[in-house]
Design a protein around this motif. Structure first.
Motif, mmCIF file in Angstrom:
data_model
loop_
_atom_site.group_PDB
_atom_site.id
_atom_site.type_symbol
_atom_site.label_atom_id
_atom_site.label_comp_id
_atom_site.label_asym_id
_atom_site.label_seq_id
_atom_site.Cartn_x
_atom_site.Cartn_y
_atom_site.Cartn_z
ATOM 1 N N CYS A 120 0.894 -2.810 -0.948
ATOM 2 C CA CYS A 120 -0.364 -2.071 -0.856
ATOM 3 C C CYS A 120 -0.386 -0.841 -1.766
ATOM 4 O O CYS A 120 0.656 -0.269 -2.058
ATOM 5 N N GLY A 121 -1.582 -0.498 -2.226
ATOM 6 C CA GLY A 121 -1.778 0.783 -2.901
ATOM 7 C C GLY A 121 -1.193 0.938 -4.285
ATOM 8 O O GLY A 121 -1.310 2.009 -4.879
ATOM 9 N N THR A 123 -5.368 0.498 -8.115
ATOM 10 C CA THR A 123 -6.577 1.017 -7.471
ATOM 11 C C THR A 123 -7.221 -0.117 -6.676
ATOM 12 O O THR A 123 -7.285 -1.255 -7.148
ATOM 13 N N PRO A 124 -7.655 0.184 -5.466
ATOM 14 C CA PRO A 124 -8.133 -0.878 -4.570
ATOM 15 C C PRO A 124 -9.337 -1.642 -5.119
ATOM 16 O O PRO A 124 -10.204 -1.070 -5.779
ATOM 17 N N PRO A 153 -5.668 -1.136 -0.440
ATOM 18 C CA PRO A 153 -5.018 0.153 -0.244
ATOM 19 C C PRO A 153 -4.092 0.113 0.967
ATOM 20 O O PRO A 153 -4.189 -0.787 1.797
ATOM 21 N N CYS A 154 -3.209 1.089 1.083
ATOM 22 C CA CYS A 154 -2.367 1.223 2.271
ATOM 23 C C CYS A 154 -3.196 1.855 3.389
ATOM 24 O O CYS A 154 -4.196 2.529 3.134
ATOM 25 N N PHE A 159 -10.567 7.095 -1.033
ATOM 26 C CA PHE A 159 -9.164 6.745 -1.233
ATOM 27 C C PHE A 159 -8.406 8.013 -1.613
ATOM 28 O O PHE A 159 -8.980 8.943 -2.164
ATOM 29 N N GLU A 179 -4.527 9.275 -3.176
ATOM 30 C CA GLU A 179 -3.239 8.853 -3.721
ATOM 31 C C GLU A 179 -2.125 9.668 -3.066
ATOM 32 O O GLU A 179 -2.077 10.884 -3.187
ATOM 33 N N LYS A 218 0.846 5.977 -4.034
ATOM 34 C CA LYS A 218 0.193 4.786 -3.482
ATOM 35 C C LYS A 218 -1.212 5.149 -3.033
ATOM 36 O O LYS A 218 -1.414 6.191 -2.425
ATOM 37 N N TRP A 219 -2.147 4.233 -3.305
ATOM 38 C CA TRP A 219 -3.525 4.461 -2.867
ATOM 39 C C TRP A 219 -3.656 4.165 -1.382
ATOM 40 O O TRP A 219 -3.287 3.084 -0.931
ATOM 41 N N THR A 220 -4.143 5.143 -0.642
ATOM 42 C CA THR A 220 -4.366 4.920 0.779
ATOM 43 C C THR A 220 -5.865 5.030 1.053
ATOM 44 O O THR A 220 -6.600 5.702 0.334
#
Ligand SMILES: *[C@@H]1O[C@H](CO)[C@@H](O)[C@H](O)[C@H]1NC(C)=O
Ligand SMILES: *[C@@H]1O[C@H](CO)[C@@H](O)[C@H](O)[C@H]1NC(C)=O
Ligand SMILES: *[C@@H]1O[C@H](CO)[C@@H](O)[C@H](O)[C@H]1NC(C)=O
Length: 304
Positions: free
Chosen positions: A32-33, A36-37, A159-160, A218, A220, A224-226
């Motif tokens: 995940c992440g 970019t989602p 994303p996460c 989102f 970062e 990681k993108w959350t």
């Protein structure tokens, strides 16, 4: 004999729908992440909703059904839900979230955003839908969030979804909006209020001429993108806070917050895992071995 083989084959065919298995969820957590989602869209009468893939089989969005009572009382605009049609929502039984009967979501069609103008493109149709916090009578939001499940697995960047999003008052975050031209743009915002259910934002500069309906936030975090929030009200720029959905995501969709940095993987008992094979082909040496063993055991059992 042939019949038996076929039967066993069916028994051990990976289940490709339903909630994520433990292994699939681990794979989701591991991947995940990184990019970019992906962003999908849902066309609903004249509105364009954004929809965010949160796993290879699940998408999250602001619900076009079961929303604002004055606009469409318990309905999706075409079907009255509770007034004329008797639907047992289960709310009275103490449920908080409602699994939506298929007639209310079967006409929802989703597209990856970049295919939105592609008239030859076959939209994706969900096979299950859960309306979050539908029964919450204290809910002043009037809008609800929706999780959709698909039978097919999609190649998407998701994303996460950490349990702790780490967001604080004063943090600068960009919301992702879709301009009238269909391109993505950043909408610079700052957190001005927050509680466990929502984030209230203020603008840091103007916003692009854009679709602002169900816009994702989102963030970062550790490269990681959350997924932190989804907008549901624009007059005050309010976002649902994603972390509040963690438990129900885990229960309903198998999207669980497992610690990212596990050094050793716990071996999984062979007999409890008929569904392991699920599509994670490369790099899963253990999985392959396990399936091999299962198959041998099967053959052996046939001759006993
Ligand atoms: C709610 O409870 C009633 C009575 O026990 C039952 O008949 C009904 O199926 C339940 N509804 C849901 C959605 O669980
Ligand atoms: C928001 O987007 C702008 C430009 O699109 C970028 O310069 C800025 O660094 C971003 N801010 C955050 C917090 O990501
Ligand atoms: C989609 O179509 C609209 C209107 O025809 C056009 O303005 C827009 O640029 C197109 N968007 C994409 C992503 O192709």
């Amino acid at each position: 004999m042939k019949f038996e083989l076929l039967f066993l084959f069916l028994l051990f065919t990976p289940i490709a729908h339903g909630k994520l298995s433990k292994e699939e969820n681990q794979k989701r957590v591991d991947t995940c992440g990184k990019n970019t989602p992906s962003i999908w869209a849902l066309l609903y009468s004249q509105y364009k909703y954004l929809a965010i893939p949160i796993s290879p089989r699940h998408v999250f969005l602001l619900s076009p059904i079961g929303g604002e009572p004055t606009l469409h009382p318990w309905s999706d605009g075409n079907h009255i839900w509770e007034e004329n049609v008797k639907v047992d929502t289960g709310c009275k039984n103490g449920s908080l979230h409602v699994e939506v009967p298929s007639i209310f979501y079967s006409h929802l069609k989703l597209f990856p955003l970049k295919r939105f103008n592609d008239t030859g493109y076959t939209p994706f149709q969900p096979t299950m839908a859960l309306l979050l916090h539908f029964c919450d009578t204290e809910n002043t939001f009037k809008n609800h969030a929706l999780v959709l499940e698909f039978e097919k697995e999609f190649d998407v960047d998701f994303p996460c979804l950490p349990k702790e999003d780490g967001v604080k008052i004063g943090d600068a975050l960009n919301a992702t909006v879709v301009t009238d031209e269909g391109t993505l743009a950043n909408w610079p915002l700052e957190v001005s209020e927050l509680d466990e259910k929502e984030l209230v934002m203020k603008e840091r500069g103007g916003y692009p001429r854009a679709n602002l309906f169900g816009v994702p936030l989102f963030h970062e975090m550790n490269k990681k993108w959350t997924f932190v929030g989804l907008s549901y009200e624009l007059s005050k720029i309010r976002f649902f806070r994603m972390s509040q959905y963690q438990d129900i995501f885990c229960e309903w969709a198998g999207i669980c917050d497992t610690p990212v940095s596990t050094t050793t993987t716990t071996p999984i008992p062979i007999e409890s895992k008929p569904t392991t094979a699920v599509a994670n082909t490369e790099k899963n040496e253990n999985g392959k071995k396990r399936n091999g063993i299962e198959f041998i055991l099967l053959l052996v059992s046939l001759f006993l």
